[in-house]
Design an enzyme around this catalytic site. Structure first.
Site, PDB file in Angstrom:
ATOM      1  N   GLU A  70      32.509  36.037  19.113  1.00  0.00           N
ATOM      2  CA  GLU A  70      33.704  35.728  18.322  1.00  0.00           C
ATOM      3  C   GLU A  70      34.794  35.318  19.303  1.00  0.00           C
ATOM      4  OE1 GLU A  70      36.995  37.579  15.225  1.00  0.00           O
ATOM      5  OE2 GLU A  70      36.390  38.675  17.000  1.00  0.00           O
TER       6      GLU A  70
ATOM      7  N   ASP B 243      32.204  41.134  18.604  1.00  0.00           N
ATOM      8  CA  ASP B 243      33.587  41.152  18.138  1.00  0.00           C
ATOM      9  C   ASP B 243      34.550  41.008  19.318  1.00  0.00           C
ATOM     10  OD1 ASP B 243      35.293  41.841  15.746  1.00  0.00           O
ATOM     11  OD2 ASP B 243      35.929  43.480  17.042  1.00  0.00           O
TER      12      ASP B 243
HETATM   13  C1  GLC Z   1      37.506  40.812  14.664  1.00  0.00           C
HETATM   14  C2  GLC Z   1      36.950  41.102  13.289  1.00  0.00           C
HETATM   15  C3  GLC Z   1      38.063  41.593  12.424  1.00  0.00           C
HETATM   16  C4  GLC Z   1      38.612  42.869  13.028  1.00  0.00           C
HETATM   17  C5  GLC Z   1      39.044  42.652  14.478  1.00  0.00           C
HETATM   18  C6  GLC Z   1      39.281  43.935  15.195  1.00  0.00           C
HETATM   19  O1  GLC Z   1      38.421  39.782  14.639  1.00  0.00           O
HETATM   20  O2  GLC Z   1      36.309  39.975  12.781  1.00  0.00           O
HETATM   21  O3  GLC Z   1      37.662  41.789  11.116  1.00  0.00           O
HETATM   22  O4  GLC Z   1      39.713  43.307  12.293  1.00  0.00           O
HETATM   23  O5  GLC Z   1      38.057  41.977  15.212  1.00  0.00           O
HETATM   24  O6  GLC Z   1      38.066  44.578  15.461  1.00  0.00           O
END
Ligand code: GLC
Length: 510
Positions: free
Chosen positions: A245, A181
């Site tokens: 991500e 993440d």
């Molecule tokens: C990422 C996740 C999202 C979350 C954010 C904060 O973007 O995919 O769902 O709210 O991180 O952790």
């Protein structure tokens, strides 16, 4: 899938649906956070990295899921949330307790400016300043997301060590990899300099976060050292996957494959998720992405996730099948979002029922709830998802759009997904073969995939009008292997091909 009637999906529920996943043909599942959490951001605020939230089950349930998945040759990928913890995590509870606490420096604490203001101008993704004042210890802490999600200080070696041990904990339990993440933001500018304004930002359009370019709060060069460390831990365990991500420009994204040593196997490629559903733009983007990949890097494509509007909402219902074909015939590992195989739509959630903190803070238009509604299994009450009241409303069309009904219908999105995945898994040309874009105009995207002695020609019509299109020169006869219109499968095509509106075809060339 909810196994105990509390309206929330859980581990035993997933285990009970592994046969479905196997029949769909997917080979790995990524599960969003299942750890203990106060749920301020639906599990992305972790209060214990090595436990399971009782809502989702127990560690025994988790072990069972991994064992059952592995029996079916399904890999299990966990969501690893290293940028921030919950403010209820014992580390933060200690950190906030006093300036002298040994864990103070595990988070990012700074004095106020002389005028009492925040240390810099950084904004939270979820609205307002990124800094929260702590009255008791007279300092601000930084949170890139909610104030209940304080950012860890990855410049502190103790944090790095503790978080590498979290990876080891789950690897020891048999997980096959991690989706990391917010990988981009782990390291912040050492001097915490102000971010500059983004000249492209126009008032009232998009998230207020977009007012500033995250020049100093994200994508710092030192983050690569951290990612290399994570990869090093995974590599101690053999064949494991590291996925990042990373919402970022393509040239910067490529750096996360690793320039000074291996980093991500798959820096998530979100281009299809972010762009307008337009044939010319998509065709150009695929070429750009293919051209930008560093030597030896393996591509990947993402069509949806829990943070963005569903593909049926972005591309329109009529394009769900074409989008599936694009995702599953491009070169690179495809990532699909559960429910997209049914063509699930954005579900209208009444304002008073909004769960997502983003929707609550920034307004209903920003809510991610419409993409997070329960999976639609059958025509029964609650679509077979639960025996209780689901945590979000069901889509109005769940009685028709569900796994049970679509399994019976060869012309359904689900049946198409199954055929496409099966073809992809059995044809080296599609799985690992080369990609060559073909010249096309208007609403058409066309390309050839070649490998294992076979050639497949893919033509996709992103518009509603029929178009005639020529097979690549000298191909002679072709045979339709998969079509968004099942009746066309098995038919032969000659040089000139009629592509109907919203149609996609995979054609084996002789
Ligand atoms: C990422 C996740 C999202 C979350 C954010 C904060 O973007 O995919 O769902 O709210 O991180 O952790």
């Amino acid at each position: 899938m909810d196994s105990n009637g509390d309206g929330v999906g859980d581990l035993a529920g997933i285990t009970s649906r592994l046969d479905y996943l196997q029949s769909l043909g997917v080979t790995a599942i990524w599960i969003s956070p299942i750890y203990p959490s106060p749920m301020a951001d639906f599990g992305y605020d972790v209060s214990d990295y090595t436990g399971i939230h009782p809502l989702f089950g127990t560690l025994e349930d988790f072990d069972r899921l991994v064992a059952e998945a592995s029996r079916r040759n399904l890999r299990v990928i966990l969501d690893y949330v290293p940028n921030h913890t919950s403010d209820q995590h014992p580390w933060f509870v200690e950190s906030i307790s006093s300036r002298e606490n040994p864990r103070r420096d595990w988070y990012i604490w700074r004095d106020a400016k002389p005028d009492g203001g925040a240390p810099n101008n950084w904004l939270s993704h979820f609205g307002g300043s990124g800094w929260e004042w702590d009255e008791a210890t007279n300092q601000y802490y930084y949170h890139a997301f909610l104030k209940e999600q304080p950012d860890l200080n990855w410049r502190n070696p103790e944090v790095v060590e503790a978080m590498m041990n979290v990876l080891r904990f789950w690897l020891d339990r048999g997980v096959d990899g991690f989706r990391v993440d917010v990988m981009l933001e782990l390291i912040k500018d050492a001097e915490l300099r102000d971010n500059p304004p983004d000249p492209r930002y126009r008032d009232g359009r998009g998230r207020p976060y977009r007012q500033l370019l995250p020049l100093h709060s994200a994508d710092q060069l030192e983050v690569h050292e951290v990612v290399r460390k994570m990869r090093g831990v995974l590599d101690e365990y053999g064949e494991r996957v590291l996925i990042g991500e990373l919402y970022i420009e393509m040239d910067r994204l490529m750096m996360y494959y690793g320039e000074d040593g291996p980093e991500c196997h798959m820096p998530f490629n979100f281009s299809l998720v972010l762009m307008r559903w337009d044939a010319r733009r998509i065709a150009a983007l695929v070429d750009q992405y293919e051209g930008a990949l560093p030597a030896g890097a393996w591509p990947n494509w993402v069509l949806g996730n829990h943070d963005v509007p569903r593909i049926a909402a972005r591309a329109g219902r009529a394009q769900v099948a074409v989008a599936a074909m694009l995702l599953l015939t491009l070169r690179g590992t495809p990532t699909m979002y559960c429910g997209d195989e049914l063509g699930m739509e954005a579900v209208a959630v009444p304002d008073e029922a909004i769960q997502d903190p983003v929707g609550i803070n920034l307004g209903p238009g920003f809510s991610r709830d419409p993409s997070r509604t329960p999976m639609q299994w059958d025509s029964g009450p609650v679509a077979g998802f639960s025996t209780g009241q689901p945590w979000l409303p069901l889509s109005a069309d769940h009685e028709n759009a569900n796994v049970a009904m679509q399994s019976e219908d060869p012309d359904s999105p689900l049946s198409l997904y199954r055929r496409l995945i099966a073809l992809r898994q059995s044809e080296p040309a599609l799985m690992v073969g080369s990609y060559a874009g073909m010249p096309a105009e208007g609403d058409i995207i066309a390309y050839v995939r070649e490998g294992g002695g076979k050639r497949f020609f893919i033509v996709l019509n992103l518009g509603a009008d029929d178009v005639s299109f020529d097979l690549p020169q000298g191909s002679g006869l072709g045979s339709v292997v998969v079509s968004t219109d099942v009746d066309r499968e098995g038919t032969d095509v000659f040089e000139a091909l009629e592509v109907r509106g919203n149609e996609g075809l995979v054609i084996a060339l002789s």
